[in-house]
Motif scaffolding. Structure first.
Motif, PDB file in Angstrom:
ATOM      1  N   ILE A 102      -1.272 -70.728  32.343  1.00 60.72           N
ATOM      2  CA  ILE A 102      -1.146 -71.938  31.511  1.00 60.72           C
ATOM      3  C   ILE A 102      -2.399 -72.659  31.876  1.00 60.72           C
ATOM      4  CG2 ILE A 102       0.023 -74.048  31.638  1.00 60.72           C
ATOM      5  CD1 ILE A 102       2.552 -72.705  32.014  1.00 60.72           C
ATOM      6  N   GLU A 103      -3.148 -72.948  33.335  1.00 60.84           N
ATOM      7  CA  GLU A 103      -4.375 -73.331  33.355  1.00 60.84           C
ATOM      8  C   GLU A 103      -5.202 -72.746  32.675  1.00 60.84           C
ATOM      9  OE1 GLU A 103      -4.509 -76.478  35.150  1.00 60.84           O
ATOM     10  OE2 GLU A 103      -2.281 -76.364  35.030  1.00 60.84           O
ATOM     11  N   ASP A 104      -5.408 -71.730  32.756  1.00 65.49           N
ATOM     12  CA  ASP A 104      -6.608 -71.062  32.028  1.00 65.49           C
ATOM     13  C   ASP A 104      -6.612 -71.155  30.338  1.00 65.49           C
ATOM     14  OD1 ASP A 104      -7.561 -70.179  34.415  1.00 65.49           O
ATOM     15  OD2 ASP A 104      -6.808 -68.075  34.252  1.00 65.49           O
ATOM     16  N   ALA A 105      -5.336 -70.990  29.949  1.00 67.63           N
ATOM     17  CA  ALA A 105      -5.187 -71.335  28.433  1.00 67.63           C
ATOM     18  C   ALA A 105      -5.233 -72.594  28.055  1.00 67.63           C
ATOM     19  CB  ALA A 105      -3.870 -70.762  28.094  1.00 67.63           C
ATOM     20  N   LEU A 106      -5.070 -73.487  28.891  1.00 74.16           N
ATOM     21  CA  LEU A 106      -5.242 -75.021  28.364  1.00 74.16           C
ATOM     22  C   LEU A 106      -6.748 -75.291  28.741  1.00 74.16           C
ATOM     23  CD1 LEU A 106      -2.378 -76.917  30.346  1.00 74.16           C
ATOM     24  CD2 LEU A 106      -2.932 -77.013  27.966  1.00 74.16           C
ATOM     25  N   ASP A 107      -7.401 -74.833  29.758  1.00 73.29           N
ATOM     26  CA  ASP A 107      -8.737 -75.098  29.644  1.00 73.29           C
ATOM     27  C   ASP A 107      -9.548 -74.529  28.682  1.00 73.29           C
ATOM     28  OD1 ASP A 107      -8.440 -76.515  31.986  1.00 73.29           O
ATOM     29  OD2 ASP A 107      -8.966 -74.715  33.468  1.00 73.29           O
ATOM     30  N   ALA A 108      -9.525 -73.436  28.162  1.00 71.61           N
ATOM     31  CA  ALA A 108      -9.985 -72.613  27.142  1.00 71.61           C
ATOM     32  C   ALA A 108      -9.660 -73.292  25.728  1.00 71.61           C
ATOM     33  CB  ALA A 108      -9.760 -71.024  27.074  1.00 71.61           C
ATOM     34  N   ALA A 109      -8.476 -73.471  25.465  1.00 66.93           N
ATOM     35  CA  ALA A 109      -8.028 -73.843  24.012  1.00 66.93           C
ATOM     36  C   ALA A 109      -8.634 -75.351  24.002  1.00 66.93           C
ATOM     37  CB  ALA A 109      -6.495 -74.182  24.230  1.00 66.93           C
ATOM     38  N   CYS A 110      -8.517 -76.200  24.874  1.00 65.11           N
ATOM     39  CA  CYS A 110      -8.962 -77.508  24.714  1.00 65.11           C
ATOM     40  C   CYS A 110     -10.504 -77.665  24.811  1.00 65.11           C
ATOM     41  CB  CYS A 110      -8.568 -78.578  26.208  1.00 65.11           C
ATOM     42  SG  CYS A 110      -6.792 -78.889  26.059  1.00 65.11           S
ATOM     43  N   ALA A 111     -11.231 -76.748  25.331  1.00 63.82           N
ATOM     44  CA  ALA A 111     -12.692 -76.679  25.362  1.00 63.82           C
ATOM     45  C   ALA A 111     -13.009 -75.995  23.919  1.00 63.82           C
ATOM     46  CB  ALA A 111     -13.122 -75.795  26.421  1.00 63.82           C
ATOM     47  N   ARG A 112     -12.239 -75.048  23.373  1.00 63.05           N
ATOM     48  CA  ARG A 112     -12.635 -74.758  22.091  1.00 63.05           C
ATOM     49  C   ARG A 112     -12.555 -75.579  21.142  1.00 63.05           C
ATOM     50  NH1 ARG A 112     -10.392 -68.808  19.509  1.00 63.05           N
ATOM     51  NH2 ARG A 112     -11.372 -68.933  17.594  1.00 63.05           N
ATOM     52  N   GLN A 113     -11.475 -76.517  20.991  1.00 55.78           N
ATOM     53  CA  GLN A 113     -10.895 -77.505  19.948  1.00 55.78           C
ATOM     54  C   GLN A 113     -11.485 -78.628  20.187  1.00 55.78           C
ATOM     55  OE1 GLN A 113      -9.429 -76.305  17.496  1.00 55.78           O
ATOM     56  NE2 GLN A 113      -8.924 -74.213  18.075  1.00 55.78           N
ATOM     57  N   HIS A 114     -12.444 -78.911  21.284  1.00 52.76           N
ATOM     58  CA  HIS A 114     -12.647 -80.186  21.660  1.00 52.76           C
ATOM     59  C   HIS A 114     -11.578 -81.198  21.924  1.00 52.76           C
ATOM     60  CE1 HIS A 114     -16.806 -78.567  21.488  1.00 52.76           C
ATOM     61  NE2 HIS A 114     -16.475 -78.264  20.394  1.00 52.76           N
ATOM     62  N   PHE A 115     -10.726 -80.964  22.474  1.00 54.41           N
ATOM     63  CA  PHE A 115      -9.378 -81.675  22.756  1.00 54.41           C
ATOM     64  C   PHE A 115      -9.112 -82.021  24.052  1.00 54.41           C
ATOM     65  CE2 PHE A 115      -4.749 -82.429  21.994  1.00 54.41           C
ATOM     66  CZ  PHE A 115      -4.722 -83.131  20.665  1.00 54.41           C
ATOM     67  N   PRO A 116      -8.532 -83.235  24.193  1.00 53.33           N
ATOM     68  CA  PRO A 116      -8.175 -83.910  25.410  1.00 53.33           C
ATOM     69  C   PRO A 116      -6.930 -83.281  25.781  1.00 53.33           C
ATOM     70  CG  PRO A 116      -7.717 -85.433  23.735  1.00 53.33           C
ATOM     71  CD  PRO A 116      -8.416 -84.427  22.939  1.00 53.33           C
ATOM     72  N   ARG A 117      -7.062 -82.825  27.182  1.00 52.09           N
ATOM     73  CA  ARG A 117      -5.939 -81.879  27.868  1.00 52.09           C
ATOM     74  C   ARG A 117      -4.786 -82.659  27.627  1.00 52.09           C
ATOM     75  NH1 ARG A 117      -5.928 -78.089  32.277  1.00 52.09           N
ATOM     76  NH2 ARG A 117      -3.794 -78.120  33.232  1.00 52.09           N
ATOM     77  N   PRO A 118      -3.679 -82.117  27.088  1.00 49.16           N
ATOM     78  CA  PRO A 118      -2.173 -82.742  27.076  1.00 49.16           C
ATOM     79  C   PRO A 118      -1.409 -82.607  28.096  1.00 49.16           C
ATOM     80  CG  PRO A 118      -1.987 -80.427  25.956  1.00 49.16           C
ATOM     81  CD  PRO A 118      -3.695 -80.767  26.319  1.00 49.16           C
ATOM     82  N   ASN A 119      -0.617 -83.582  28.173  1.00 52.23           N
ATOM     83  CA  ASN A 119       0.660 -83.700  29.289  1.00 52.23           C
ATOM     84  C   ASN A 119       1.513 -82.438  29.193  1.00 52.23           C
ATOM     85  OD1 ASN A 119      -0.165 -86.177  30.192  1.00 52.23           O
ATOM     86  ND2 ASN A 119       0.730 -87.142  28.660  1.00 52.23           N
ATOM     87  N   VAL A 120       1.583 -81.445  29.987  1.00 51.36           N
ATOM     88  CA  VAL A 120       2.525 -80.518  29.568  1.00 51.36           C
ATOM     89  C   VAL A 120       3.741 -80.508  30.545  1.00 51.36           C
ATOM     90  CG1 VAL A 120       2.705 -77.907  30.439  1.00 51.36           C
ATOM     91  CG2 VAL A 120       0.563 -78.741  29.726  1.00 51.36           C
ATOM     92  N   ALA A 121       4.708 -80.060  29.916  1.00 48.22           N
ATOM     93  CA  ALA A 121       6.162 -79.993  30.518  1.00 48.22           C
ATOM     94  C   ALA A 121       6.899 -78.661  30.378  1.00 48.22           C
ATOM     95  CB  ALA A 121       7.150 -81.034  29.590  1.00 48.22           C
ATOM     96  N   LEU A 122       7.555 -78.260  31.254  1.00 42.45           N
ATOM     97  CA  LEU A 122       8.363 -76.981  31.357  1.00 42.45           C
ATOM     98  C   LEU A 122       9.825 -77.321  31.515  1.00 42.45           C
ATOM     99  CD1 LEU A 122       6.190 -74.993  33.689  1.00 42.45           C
ATOM    100  CD2 LEU A 122       6.119 -74.879  31.418  1.00 42.45           C
ATOM    101  N   GLU A 123      10.581 -76.528  30.849  1.00 43.11           N
ATOM    102  CA  GLU A 123      12.118 -76.685  31.119  1.00 43.11           C
ATOM    103  C   GLU A 123      12.788 -75.678  31.668  1.00 43.11           C
ATOM    104  OE1 GLU A 123      13.235 -77.227  27.092  1.00 43.11           O
ATOM    105  OE2 GLU A 123      11.953 -79.238  26.615  1.00 43.11           O
ATOM    106  N   PRO A 124      12.893 -75.223  32.870  1.00 44.54           N
ATOM    107  CA  PRO A 124      13.369 -74.210  33.471  1.00 44.54           C
ATOM    108  C   PRO A 124      14.904 -74.673  33.551  1.00 44.54           C
ATOM    109  CG  PRO A 124      12.467 -75.557  35.148  1.00 44.54           C
ATOM    110  CD  PRO A 124      11.894 -76.038  33.703  1.00 44.54           C
ATOM    111  N   GLY A 125      15.677 -73.867  33.567  1.00 40.15           N
ATOM    112  CA  GLY A 125      17.340 -73.969  33.588  1.00 40.15           C
ATOM    113  C   GLY A 125      18.077 -73.108  34.472  1.00 40.15           C
TER     114      GLY A 125
END
Length: 420
Positions: A274-297
């Motif tokens: 998740i961390e690697d994908a966020l870093d790469a995707a946000c850098a590629r799109q020049h997009f600010p890092r979003p707040n991430v949520a996960l929903e384990p049950g």
């Protein structure tokens, strides 16, 4: 021929220990050979409350909440209440800093009754009524997830003040789940239409995107690919509407093992991806890092639960097949359990493969349970890893540090099941 002679080929295996892959971490045998969970003998619980009964280890639930928070320190962890929701569980997970995801009117009201802060509640609008959405909006639920134009219109019709919204999209990931449910807007034209629709509705405040990749997913790469596609979509929203979406909810679906050898999600590996994908995707799109949520049950409560049954009968057929009938009339949603063991004594002799079924005969708990050849009616069977997605009518008993208390009576109504 005696029974021991009849089943002589089974002498090679005995139940030497409790499988750490499916039992609570503190489960063990005591000096009398009884299974202990949370410092309490399961046989004592069965004697006090009867069977069937689901035992829930509070320590295990709290440990798993802490494991998620430690492994994903930058993410919001929101417990998927559909897995199991009673007042005590709500208290435990909120005490541990988790938010809550609800998907039905009963779950929403139960969360309110348990004192969960509405701002920490995420409501999925799929399948809920207008009245439920009215209650959620009036109580200022933190986020409502919408996955169709009809849901958007219904929410818009009842919202009397700005309501934060997540748009549920299906990123089109090829999943390794057997229970996929790609509900939501497909990325592309469908999502673009939904975004425009929400942004054109004055009382709806679009803050981010949500996705659910399926259930029992064990390959973390799917989440990495989902992030890349979702961030690209968020960048398109910024381009087309000059609107920066701040939240990205990756849903749940993290696989757990129900049998030894089952594939399950490796949380540290998922975190790294998740961390690697966020870093790469946000850098590629020049997009600010979003707040991430996960929903384990089930990842929070499944392994904390052990269900107890009384043996009603044991039948040995001429062909060597063994059928065990237990005092259950409820249907499991998790399939065939291989970890069924005797809870009132430690099996030290030969074992046999048996089918375990409820008294009606059509509810199969296990087809390949390894049980003692000398199993008798009246003995107690325990089924581990049953904390999530079990039938609502089974009573629930909590254990902690040698103490136990009934949380849920054997009643079908979610709104009136707490035993307080």
């Amino acid at each position: 021929m005696t029974l021991v002679d009849f089943f002589a080929p089974t002498r090679s295996g005995t139940a030497a220990h409790l499988d750490s892959a499916v039992w609570p971490s503190d489960a063990k045998y005591d000096n009398e050979g009884r299974i202990i969970v949370g410092g309490v003998a399961l046989a004592d619980i069965a004697e006090t409350y009867g069977t069937a009964a689901r035992v829930l280890d509070e320590r295990e639930v709290r440990q798993r909440c802490r494991a998620y928070r430690k492994t994903f320190p930058e993410a919001e962890i929101a417990y998927a209440a559909t897995a199991l929701l009673v007042g005590a569980v709500a208290d435990w997970i909120t005490d541990e800093g988790l938010s809550m995801v609800v998907c039905s009117p009963g779950e929403l009201i139960a969360a309110f009754d348990a004192g969960v802060d509405p701002r920490r509640i995420i409501l999925h609008a799929k399948g809920v009524s207008r009245e439920t959405l009215e209650i959620a909006a009036a109580r200022r639920v933190g986020r409502i997830v919408v996955g169709s134009l009809a849901e958007i219109d219904l929410l818009a019709a009842v919202a009397t003040r700005p309501q934060r919204v997540l748009l549920r999209v299906s990123p089109g990931i090829e999943r390794d789940s057997a229970q996929d449910n790609p509900a939501g807007f497909a990325l592309g034209a469908a999502t673009a239409t939904a975004v425009a629709h929400v942004l054109g509705t004055p009382m709806l405040d679009l803050i981010g995107l949500h996705c659910h990749l399926g259930s029992q997913i064990y390959n973390p790469d799917h989440y990495g690919e989902a992030i890349r596609r979702m961030v690209a979509e968020m960048a398109l929203v910024r381009h087309d509407h000059d609107r920066i979406l701040t939240d990205l909810d990756l849903g749940g679906g993290h696989a757990i093992a129900y049998r030894n050898g089952d594939a399950e999600m490796n949380l540290p590996e998922l975190s790294a991806i998740i961390e690697d994908a966020l870093d790469a995707a946000c850098a590629r799109q020049h997009f600010p890092r979003p707040n991430v949520a996960l929903e384990p049950g089930r990842g929070i409560v499944a392994r904390a639960g052990v269900t107890l049954y009384r043996v009603l009968s044991v039948k040995y057929s001429d062909g060597g097949h063994v059928s065990v009938v237990i005092d259950s009339e409820t249907r499991s949603r998790t399939g065939n359990f291989a970890g069924v063991v005797v809870a009132n004594r430690r099996a030290a002799g030969p074992l046999v493969t048996a089918t375990v079924a409820g008294r009606a005969g059509d509810v199969i708990l296990a087809t390949d349970a390894r049980l003692p050849v000398d199993l008798r009616p009246g003995e107690l069977l325990a089924v581990p890893c049953t904390g999530a997605y079990q039938h609502a009518r089974t009573r629930v008993v909590a254990v902690r540090e040698g103490h136990y208390a009934q949380l849920v009576r054997r009643e079908p109504d979610l709104l009136d099941r707490d035993a307080s």
